[in-house]
Design a protein around this motif. Structure first.
Motif, mmCIF file in Angstrom:
data_model
loop_
_atom_site.group_PDB
_atom_site.id
_atom_site.type_symbol
_atom_site.label_atom_id
_atom_site.label_comp_id
_atom_site.label_asym_id
_atom_site.label_seq_id
_atom_site.Cartn_x
_atom_site.Cartn_y
_atom_site.Cartn_z
ATOM 1 N N SER A 1 -2.619 -5.838 2.100
ATOM 2 C CA SER A 1 -1.990 -6.891 2.897
ATOM 3 C C SER A 1 -0.617 -7.297 2.369
ATOM 4 N N GLU A 2 -0.267 -6.882 1.140
ATOM 5 C CA GLU A 2 1.016 -7.242 0.545
ATOM 6 C C GLU A 2 2.112 -6.208 0.817
ATOM 7 N N LEU A 3 1.799 -5.161 1.579
ATOM 8 C CA LEU A 3 2.764 -4.096 1.819
ATOM 9 C C LEU A 3 4.016 -4.584 2.527
ATOM 10 N N HIS A 4 3.867 -5.424 3.541
ATOM 11 C CA HIS A 4 5.034 -5.894 4.294
ATOM 12 C C HIS A 4 5.956 -6.732 3.411
ATOM 13 N N GLU A 5 5.383 -7.542 2.529
ATOM 14 C CA GLU A 5 6.210 -8.322 1.616
ATOM 15 C C GLU A 5 6.931 -7.413 0.626
ATOM 16 N N ALA A 6 6.238 -6.368 0.168
ATOM 17 C CA ALA A 6 6.879 -5.401 -0.726
ATOM 18 C C ALA A 6 8.031 -4.704 -0.023
ATOM 19 N N ALA A 7 7.825 -4.340 1.243
ATOM 20 C CA ALA A 7 8.889 -3.680 2.006
ATOM 21 C C ALA A 7 10.090 -4.605 2.178
ATOM 22 N N ALA A 8 9.835 -5.903 2.380
ATOM 23 C CA ALA A 8 10.931 -6.858 2.534
ATOM 24 C C ALA A 8 11.719 -6.996 1.230
ATOM 25 N N ILE A 9 11.033 -7.014 0.105
ATOM 26 C CA ILE A 9 11.717 -7.084 -1.194
ATOM 27 C C ILE A 9 12.605 -5.860 -1.396
ATOM 28 N N LEU A 10 12.105 -4.690 -1.032
ATOM 29 C CA LEU A 10 12.824 -3.441 -1.262
ATOM 30 C C LEU A 10 13.958 -3.209 -0.268
ATOM 31 N N ALA A 11 13.896 -3.894 0.862
ATOM 32 C CA ALA A 11 14.886 -3.639 1.921
ATOM 33 C C ALA A 11 16.319 -3.898 1.459
ATOM 34 N N GLN B 1 17.464 -3.619 -1.655
ATOM 35 C CA GLN B 1 17.687 -3.057 -2.988
ATOM 36 C C GLN B 1 18.473 -1.746 -2.931
ATOM 37 N N ASN B 2 19.451 -1.621 -3.798
ATOM 38 C CA ASN B 2 20.186 -0.372 -3.929
ATOM 39 C C ASN B 2 19.746 0.435 -5.146
ATOM 40 N N ARG B 3 19.242 -0.251 -6.146
ATOM 41 C CA ARG B 3 18.902 0.412 -7.399
ATOM 42 C C ARG B 3 17.466 0.935 -7.444
ATOM 43 N N VAL B 4 16.565 0.307 -6.698
ATOM 44 C CA VAL B 4 15.150 0.659 -6.748
ATOM 45 C C VAL B 4 14.787 1.423 -5.475
ATOM 46 N N ARG B 5 14.318 2.665 -5.653
ATOM 47 C CA ARG B 5 14.008 3.533 -4.508
ATOM 48 C C ARG B 5 12.502 3.731 -4.419
ATOM 49 N N MET B 6 11.950 3.315 -3.291
ATOM 50 C CA MET B 6 10.522 3.501 -3.030
ATOM 51 C C MET B 6 10.274 4.948 -2.579
ATOM 52 N N ALA B 7 9.307 5.625 -3.229
ATOM 53 C CA ALA B 7 9.049 7.031 -2.900
ATOM 54 C C ALA B 7 7.621 7.291 -2.461
ATOM 55 N N GLY B 8 6.714 6.315 -2.607
ATOM 56 C CA GLY B 8 5.340 6.569 -2.191
ATOM 57 C C GLY B 8 4.362 5.622 -2.847
ATOM 58 N N PHE B 9 3.130 6.119 -3.038
ATOM 59 C CA PHE B 9 2.033 5.249 -3.468
ATOM 60 C C PHE B 9 1.221 5.874 -4.603
ATOM 61 N N HIS B 10 0.755 4.992 -5.469
ATOM 62 C CA HIS B 10 -0.185 5.375 -6.515
ATOM 63 C C HIS B 10 -1.540 4.838 -6.081
ATOM 64 N N LEU C 1 6.969 2.149 7.697
ATOM 65 C CA LEU C 1 7.241 0.827 7.149
ATOM 66 C C LEU C 1 8.341 0.880 6.092
ATOM 67 N N PHE C 2 8.373 1.959 5.321
ATOM 68 C CA PHE C 2 9.342 2.082 4.230
ATOM 69 C C PHE C 2 10.460 3.073 4.541
ATOM 70 N N GLY C 3 10.471 3.586 5.776
ATOM 71 C CA GLY C 3 11.538 4.494 6.187
ATOM 72 C C GLY C 3 11.561 5.799 5.416
ATOM 73 N N LEU C 4 10.399 6.360 5.139
ATOM 74 C CA LEU C 4 10.306 7.587 4.346
ATOM 75 C C LEU C 4 9.964 8.779 5.232
ATOM 76 N N SER C 5 10.735 9.848 5.114
ATOM 77 C CA SER C 5 10.392 11.086 5.815
ATOM 78 C C SER C 5 9.423 11.923 4.988
#
Length: 405
Positions: free
Chosen positions: A177-187, A189-198, A228-232
């Motif tokens: 349920s916290e995914l959308h908030e995580a996506a908003a935090i990352l939106a 950001q220039n230095r931190v790149r989201m690449a997937g999930f553990h 949600l995170f714009g990942l191809s």
């Protein structure tokens, strides 16, 4: 996984050590050692990783055994190392300054996050929204880029699990349920790149088919989150979790069947997915044995006890996992004293160490054909979660020898 051959190396060493003890006053201490078969380890890692399909990668989870000699042997066979502390990151870099390191685990301190950025780890696995915010802050402050995976505690039923890391309330990962908030935090950001999930919900999995189904669930769920995170493309880290059977040595996890299933899974479901594993126990458990000498045999309330040199301060795994650890007796024929040699025949015995606690137990009520004072007990499958998880200096007994074949 030729356990018989690897255990033979320990028998040979122990026999040589025992003979040396009879001829030298400098080696009067009873036998007690971890013995590692480095060539066997190298082959096992190579065979295991070599069966993975092209979309999969293997990292070695250093928590299982961070001995530098073992790390040096493992390094050429894996993509990189998984570290759960900055101390492990530094150990990895001492073995190979350029080794890819992924950094995970709950409770990362501010100092650890900053050091991980400075040391240039390949990825950080983020455990919570607070940790994510802190990491973004430090990346901006230090002007350093970092790739991350979000660790999610997926609500997946695991009725066969003996040890669950997720799928229920644990300290690991964040809620879906916290995914959308995580996506908003990352939106922003220039230095931190989201690449997937553990996604690491289970440990000590022994069922290859059940683990394949779990991998399919991980991949399917992760692909649904890409938009949600714009990942191809997306990285799915499935953790370790592949177990070792300490109760039935001939019924180990079917790695051949599992990797055949991964090939099918890749063709059918894994387009655009990189699947990473971070196995520890499964890579190193088979290469090590703990061999120790019988100091005393006695009876208490009609039960036989064999007191061994060392104890769970050396090899904590059995008491930690609450199992009887598999062992074999290596008979020693010589007896140096003029009085009778204590021993038992065709009887059950409880194997314990030297510590002043009734919890210092390796195995309870195990049948033996014959066991005498001065014999050696060789605990197999001791290459993982043995010395590295033990309370080494409790009672200040001597440390075991470390022997490498």
């Amino acid at each position: 996984m030729r356990m018989e051959a690897w255990a033979q190396a320990a028998k040979e060493w122990a026999g040589a050590r025992r003979r040396l003890r009879r001829t030298s006053a400098e080696t009067s201490e009873p036998v007690c050692a971890f013995v590692y078969d480095l060539q066997g380890l190298k082959k096992h890692v190579s065979d295991t990783v070599g069966r993975l399909p092209a979309y999969c990668r293997m990292y070695y989870a250093m928590k299982a055994n961070s001995d530098a000699r073992l790390l040096t042997v493992i390094r050429p066979g894996v993509h990189g190392f998984e570290a759960a502390s900055i101390g492990e990151v530094r150990k990895a870099r001492e073995v190979d300054p350029d080794v890819p390191v992924i950094f995970g685990g709950p409770g990362k301190t501010d100092e650890e996050l900053q050091q991980a950025l400075r040391l240039g780890v390949e990825r950080i696995h983020v455990e919570s929204l607070h940790e994510l915010r802190r990491l973004c802050y430090f990346a901006d402050t230090l002007g350093l880029d970092i790739t991350i995976l979000l660790r999610i505690n997926l609500p997946i039923e695991l009725p066969q699990a003996t040890l669950q890391m997720g799928g229920r309330a644990t300290q690991f990962g964040m809620q879906e349920s916290e995914l959308h908030e995580a996506a908003a935090i990352l939106a922003g950001q220039n230095r931190v790149r989201m690449a997937g999930f553990h996604l690491h919900n289970i440990s000590n999995q022994l069922d290859a088919e059940a683990h394949l189904k779990l991998m399919e669930q991980y991949i399917t769920w992760s692909r649904h989150q890409r938009e949600l995170f714009g990942l191809s493309k997306i990285i799915v880290n499935a953790g370790g979790g592949i177990g070792v059977n300490y109760r039935q040595l001939d019924r180990q996890f079917d790695w051949y069947r599992f990797t055949e299933g991964l090939q099918r899974l890749g063709r059918e479901h894994a387009e655009g997915v990189q699947l990473d594993f971070e196995c520890g126990r499964y890579l190193t458990a088979f290469c090590g044995v703990y061999v120790t000498e019988v100091l005393d045999i006695k009876r208490n309330y009609n039960k036989a006890f064999a007191i061994l040199r060392g104890g769970t301060q050396h090899f904590r795994l059995p008491v930690s996992w609450k199992h009887n650890h598999p062992f074999e007796v290596v008979p020693v024929e010589s007896w140096p004293f003029p009085f009778p040699r204590p021993g038992i025949e065709h009887e059950k015995v409880t194997l314990v160490g030297q510590l002043c606690t009734p919890k210092d137990v390796f195995a309870t009520d195990e049948p033996v054909r014959r066991l005498q004072c001065g014999d050696l007990v060789l605990f197999v499958l001791a290459g993982a979660y043995g010395w590295t998880i033990s309370h080494h200096d409790f009672l200040s007994h001597p440390h075991p020898d470390m022997v490498y074949y």
